[in-house]
Scaffold this motif. Structure first.
Motif, PDB file in Angstrom:
ATOM      1  N   PRO A  46      44.028  36.237  48.621  1.00 44.84           N
ATOM      2  CA  PRO A  46      42.636  37.319  50.155  1.00 44.84           C
ATOM      3  C   PRO A  46      41.130  37.640  49.752  1.00 44.84           C
ATOM      4  O   PRO A  46      41.254  38.572  48.996  1.00 44.84           O
ATOM      5  N   ASP A  47      40.745  37.450  50.676  1.00 43.14           N
ATOM      6  CA  ASP A  47      39.443  38.296  50.958  1.00 43.14           C
ATOM      7  C   ASP A  47      39.257  39.895  51.207  1.00 43.14           C
ATOM      8  O   ASP A  47      38.809  40.058  50.271  1.00 43.14           O
ATOM      9  N   SER A  48      40.437  39.841  52.283  1.00 44.77           N
ATOM     10  CA  SER A  48      40.992  41.758  52.111  1.00 44.77           C
ATOM     11  C   SER A  48      41.714  42.033  50.462  1.00 44.77           C
ATOM     12  O   SER A  48      41.485  43.169  50.858  1.00 44.77           O
ATOM     13  N   MET A  49      41.905  41.563  49.849  1.00 52.50           N
ATOM     14  CA  MET A  49      41.941  42.004  48.683  1.00 52.50           C
ATOM     15  C   MET A  49      40.788  42.071  47.207  1.00 52.50           C
ATOM     16  O   MET A  49      41.242  42.234  46.381  1.00 52.50           O
ATOM     17  N   LEU A  50      40.036  41.030  47.891  1.00 53.69           N
ATOM     18  CA  LEU A  50      38.533  41.111  46.957  1.00 53.69           C
ATOM     19  C   LEU A  50      37.992  42.434  46.535  1.00 53.69           C
ATOM     20  O   LEU A  50      36.930  42.400  46.958  1.00 53.69           O
ATOM     21  N   LYS A  51      38.732  43.809  45.996  1.00 54.94           N
ATOM     22  CA  LYS A  51      37.679  44.376  46.045  1.00 54.94           C
ATOM     23  C   LYS A  51      38.590  45.697  44.689  1.00 54.94           C
ATOM     24  O   LYS A  51      39.419  44.907  44.402  1.00 54.94           O
ATOM     25  N   ARG A  52      37.056  46.319  44.855  1.00 54.96           N
ATOM     26  CA  ARG A  52      37.164  47.192  43.313  1.00 54.96           C
ATOM     27  C   ARG A  52      38.677  48.265  43.063  1.00 54.96           C
ATOM     28  O   ARG A  52      38.941  47.601  42.155  1.00 54.96           O
ATOM     29  N   SER A  53      39.147  48.552  43.662  1.00 54.92           N
ATOM     30  CA  SER A  53      40.197  49.218  43.805  1.00 54.92           C
ATOM     31  C   SER A  53      41.578  48.547  43.260  1.00 54.92           C
ATOM     32  O   SER A  53      42.547  48.964  43.178  1.00 54.92           O
ATOM     33  N   MET A  54      41.527  47.089  44.092  1.00 54.20           N
ATOM     34  CA  MET A  54      43.123  46.663  43.558  1.00 54.20           C
ATOM     35  C   MET A  54      42.544  46.004  42.155  1.00 54.20           C
ATOM     36  O   MET A  54      43.775  46.106  41.623  1.00 54.20           O
ATOM     37  N   PHE A  55      41.158  45.853  41.142  1.00 51.67           N
ATOM     38  CA  PHE A  55      41.513  45.539  40.458  1.00 51.67           C
ATOM     39  C   PHE A  55      40.938  46.803  39.263  1.00 51.67           C
ATOM     40  O   PHE A  55      40.750  46.029  38.256  1.00 51.67           O
ATOM     41  N   GLU A  56      41.372  47.561  39.718  1.00 47.58           N
ATOM     42  CA  GLU A  56      41.088  49.089  38.992  1.00 47.58           C
ATOM     43  C   GLU A  56      41.910  49.218  37.949  1.00 47.58           C
ATOM     44  O   GLU A  56      41.837  50.070  36.578  1.00 47.58           O
ATOM     45  N   THR A  57      43.341  49.725  37.934  1.00 49.03           N
ATOM     46  CA  THR A  57      44.336  49.652  37.383  1.00 49.03           C
ATOM     47  C   THR A  57      45.496  48.092  37.117  1.00 49.03           C
ATOM     48  O   THR A  57      44.838  47.125  37.194  1.00 49.03           O
ATOM     49  N   VAL A  58      45.950  48.116  35.908  1.00 49.89           N
ATOM     50  CA  VAL A  58      46.947  47.392  35.169  1.00 49.89           C
ATOM     51  C   VAL A  58      47.964  47.603  36.495  1.00 49.89           C
ATOM     52  O   VAL A  58      48.595  46.501  37.048  1.00 49.89           O
ATOM     53  N   ALA A  59      48.502  48.704  36.560  1.00 49.43           N
ATOM     54  CA  ALA A  59      49.320  48.467  37.924  1.00 49.43           C
ATOM     55  C   ALA A  59      48.889  47.701  39.206  1.00 49.43           C
ATOM     56  O   ALA A  59      49.542  47.280  39.616  1.00 49.43           O
ATOM     57  N   GLY A  60      47.957  48.232  38.751  1.00 52.43           N
ATOM     58  CA  GLY A  60      47.085  47.746  41.117  1.00 52.43           C
ATOM     59  C   GLY A  60      47.584  46.517  40.928  1.00 52.43           C
ATOM     60  O   GLY A  60      47.536  45.523  41.499  1.00 52.43           O
ATOM     61  N   ILE A  61      46.894  45.449  39.113  1.00 48.64           N
ATOM     62  CA  ILE A  61      46.379  44.197  39.695  1.00 48.64           C
ATOM     63  C   ILE A  61      48.067  44.003  39.529  1.00 48.64           C
ATOM     64  O   ILE A  61      48.010  42.537  40.505  1.00 48.64           O
ATOM     65  N   ALA A  62      48.968  44.326  38.892  1.00 48.90           N
ATOM     66  CA  ALA A  62      50.191  43.730  38.712  1.00 48.90           C
ATOM     67  C   ALA A  62      50.596  43.813  40.149  1.00 48.90           C
ATOM     68  O   ALA A  62      51.206  42.624  40.795  1.00 48.90           O
ATOM     69  N   ALA A  63      50.882  45.021  41.196  1.00 50.58           N
ATOM     70  CA  ALA A  63      51.017  44.876  41.942  1.00 50.58           C
ATOM     71  C   ALA A  63      51.010  43.700  43.209  1.00 50.58           C
ATOM     72  O   ALA A  63      51.143  43.422  44.243  1.00 50.58           O
ATOM     73  N   ALA A  64      49.568  43.739  42.993  1.00 50.64           N
ATOM     74  CA  ALA A  64      48.467  42.831  43.544  1.00 50.64           C
ATOM     75  C   ALA A  64      49.682  41.399  43.401  1.00 50.64           C
ATOM     76  O   ALA A  64      49.473  40.520  44.072  1.00 50.64           O
ATOM     77  N   VAL A  65      49.238  40.867  42.535  1.00 47.13           N
ATOM     78  CA  VAL A  65      49.888  39.567  41.903  1.00 47.13           C
ATOM     79  C   VAL A  65      51.224  39.336  42.204  1.00 47.13           C
ATOM     80  O   VAL A  65      51.304  38.115  42.680  1.00 47.13           O
ATOM     81  N   GLY A  66      51.818  40.974  42.790  1.00 40.51           N
ATOM     82  CA  GLY A  66      53.384  40.432  42.575  1.00 40.51           C
ATOM     83  C   GLY A  66      53.338  39.820  44.133  1.00 40.51           C
ATOM     84  O   GLY A  66      54.201  39.475  44.258  1.00 40.51           O
ATOM     85  N   GLN A  67      52.629  40.693  44.935  1.00 45.09           N
ATOM     86  CA  GLN A  67      52.358  41.025  46.750  1.00 45.09           C
ATOM     87  C   GLN A  67      52.603  39.053  46.886  1.00 45.09           C
ATOM     88  O   GLN A  67      52.979  38.550  47.479  1.00 45.09           O
ATOM     89  N   LEU A  68      51.336  38.725  45.817  1.00 42.22           N
ATOM     90  CA  LEU A  68      51.432  37.030  46.992  1.00 42.22           C
ATOM     91  C   LEU A  68      52.551  36.565  45.857  1.00 42.22           C
ATOM     92  O   LEU A  68      52.473  35.648  46.482  1.00 42.22           O
ATOM     93  N   ASP A  69      53.270  36.765  44.658  1.00 39.58           N
ATOM     94  CA  ASP A  69      54.014  36.075  44.368  1.00 39.58           C
ATOM     95  C   ASP A  69      55.038  36.262  45.101  1.00 39.58           C
ATOM     96  O   ASP A  69      55.797  34.612  45.575  1.00 39.58           O
ATOM     97  N   ALA A  70      55.783  36.895  45.994  1.00 42.56           N
ATOM     98  CA  ALA A  70      56.702  37.633  46.492  1.00 42.56           C
ATOM     99  C   ALA A  70      55.885  36.935  48.241  1.00 42.56           C
ATOM    100  O   ALA A  70      57.209  35.273  48.147  1.00 42.56           O
TER     101      ALA A  70
END
Lengths: 392, 85
Positions: B58-82
């Protein structure tokens, strides 16, 4: 609340006075000789306007950003170069003020901006980066004991020879990646500007923006601690696009006013007869109204989103698109309006020595498409559009 | 963190992030932008993640900080998967 509103209104009235009485009086000479608008900047200093966005507790004017945007418009109506110098300086000050850490060097520095009315230039573009603000080649390296230094090849530094201090983007260190940037505030006394080029342009001549090789030595605390990527997305880019747009709106507004004076004069000479130019002017007015509405709505979005916790929305891609769209629209509308007014007025508008002349307006407004080239913005937007939605 | 998720994220980064170093030399919390990922490359990373995991950010997740680290990306993907599950 009403005290702040009063303060804003007084500020805008004062800027209007400076625009009419000082900036406008010298605008033609500033343009013809491509010289810095000293008189206007001195008057702004005298009015304390260079610290308009500095908080009151640091001695600043604590004027709202909306007030400063109106100030840009007022100056833009009379002298685009003075307006752009004012806007660029305010963008630097606002950026520092928005990312201020209590007790930091920058806090006391902003106090000096207020006390001494220091003018800050920015050194963001760099030869070899293709106009991408998010990448640097120059880097912070060790200097004399306890000091740091950098050397940067800047293709343009607006009013570089006339500023008090400079805010420069550089890589964090010699081994940092191009996108790993920081901002450095160096005082004029700590900075050497070696001229590298001229500034004989078709417009915005008084901004005096030739290239320089910039060399500075400074203390470590003069490096802004805040992550630059955040500074860029939360402040520098949206602020630039908003304040620049108000300058361009000022230019277009005055061009329209000249067209209107011309049409009125024609109508007075032949009362009752149709004035074909009036119909054309009406079309210009509708475009100017849309331009104004877009600038206002972008300003409102920026202020609203700045109030949100963590300024989360300003960091999103849709926010990048939002302010890029403002810049694209404003930079195309401003010269188009000036060119349309030229056709309303005809030859009297084409003459430099006529009260209806809009040549300077048109030439100044043409710079808008190039300061951050629209082609580059479209290419960024094309990438972002693959994934982000346009703000509704 | 889910190991398989993190290793898939790393695979996407290896293919699309254009890092200056091998992604496996970075730990889960290293700053990917500091490691050389450009804004342009990060958009390609986001597109590849959407494709790989069959999700849409979603647009609210499309920001630099969300994609800054492997952990951050995995958390974002995990959240959407859940959310999808």
């Amino acid at each position: 609340m009403s005290v702040a509103v009063d303060r804003d209104q007084q500020f805008v009235a004062e800027l209007r006075r400076i625009a009419d009485d000082v900036a406008g009086r010298h605008a033609e000479q500033v343009d013809r000789d491509a010289r810095f608008p000293f008189e206007a900047v001195d008057a702004l200093r005298e009015a304390g306007a260079l610290s308009a966005l500095v908080p009151a507790e640091l001695g600043g004017g604590e004027i709202s950003l909306a007030g400063v945007a109106r100030g840009c418009l007022e100056l833009g109506r009379r002298c685009a170069a003075a307006a752009m110098v004012f806007a660029m300086h305010q963008i630097q000050v606002a950026t520092l003020a928005r990312h201020l850490e209590a007790g930091s060097w920058f806090e006391s520095y902003l106090g000096e901006v207020a006390g001494d009315q220091r003018l800050i230039a920015s050194v963001t573009s760099e030869i070899g980066t293709g106009g991408d603000l998010g990448r640097s080649i120059a880097a912070v390296t060790p200097g004399e004991p306890g000091r740091l230094r950098f050397e940067k090849q800047a293709p343009t530094v607006s009013y570089g020879a006339h500023c008090d201090d400079l805010l420069t983007t550089v890589r964090r260190s010699e081994d940092a990646q191009p996108g790993d940037q920081v901002m450095v505030l160096s005082r004029g006394s700590e900075t050497e500007l070696e001229p590298a080029g001229t500034w004989d342009t078709i417009g915005m001549r008084g901004t005096c923006s030739p290239g320089f090789v910039v060399r500075a030595q400074f203390a470590p605390q003069q490096v802004l601690g805040f992550p630059f990527a955040t500074v860029l997305s939360e402040s520098l880019v949206p602020l630039s696009h908003v304040l620049w747009s108000f300058v361009w709106l000022g230019i277009a507004t005055d061009a329209f006013e000249r067209g209107r004076s011309f049409v009125r004069e024609s109508a007075r000479r032949r009362p009752g007869e149709p004035v074909p130019a009036g119909t054309r002017l009406s079309r210009v007015m509708s475009e100017l109204t849309m331009f104004g509405a877009e600038a206002e709505s972008a300003l409102r979005d920026f202020l609203l989103w700045s109030e949100e916790p963590g300024r989360e929305r300003l960091q999103t891609m849709s926010s990048v698109l939002r302010f890029n769209n403002l810049k694209l629209a404003a930079s195309e509308q401003a010269p188009r309006i000036c060119a349309e007014v030229l056709e309303v007025i005809g030859i009297a508008g084409y003459k430099n020595d006529s009260p209806f002349g809009v040549g300077r307006h048109l030439r100044d407004a043409l710079s808008a498409r190039l300061m951050v080239a629209n082609e580059r913005i479209h290419s960024t937007d094309a990438g972002l559009l693959m994934i982000a939605a346009k703000e509704r | 963190m889910n190991d398989r998720l993190a290793s898939e994220v790393r695979r996407v980064l290896r293919e699309h992030a254009r890092l200056a170093v091998d992604v496996d030399t970075l730990d889960d919390h290293a700053d990917l932008f500091r490691a050389g990922m450009s804004s342009h490359a990060s958009v390609n990373v986001m597109l590849a993640l959407e494709d790989t995991f069959d999700i849409e950010f979603p647009d609210s997740m499309l920001k630099r900080s969300m994609f800054e680290t492997v952990a951050g990306i995995a958390a974002a993907v995990g959240q959407l998967d859940a959310q999808a599950a």
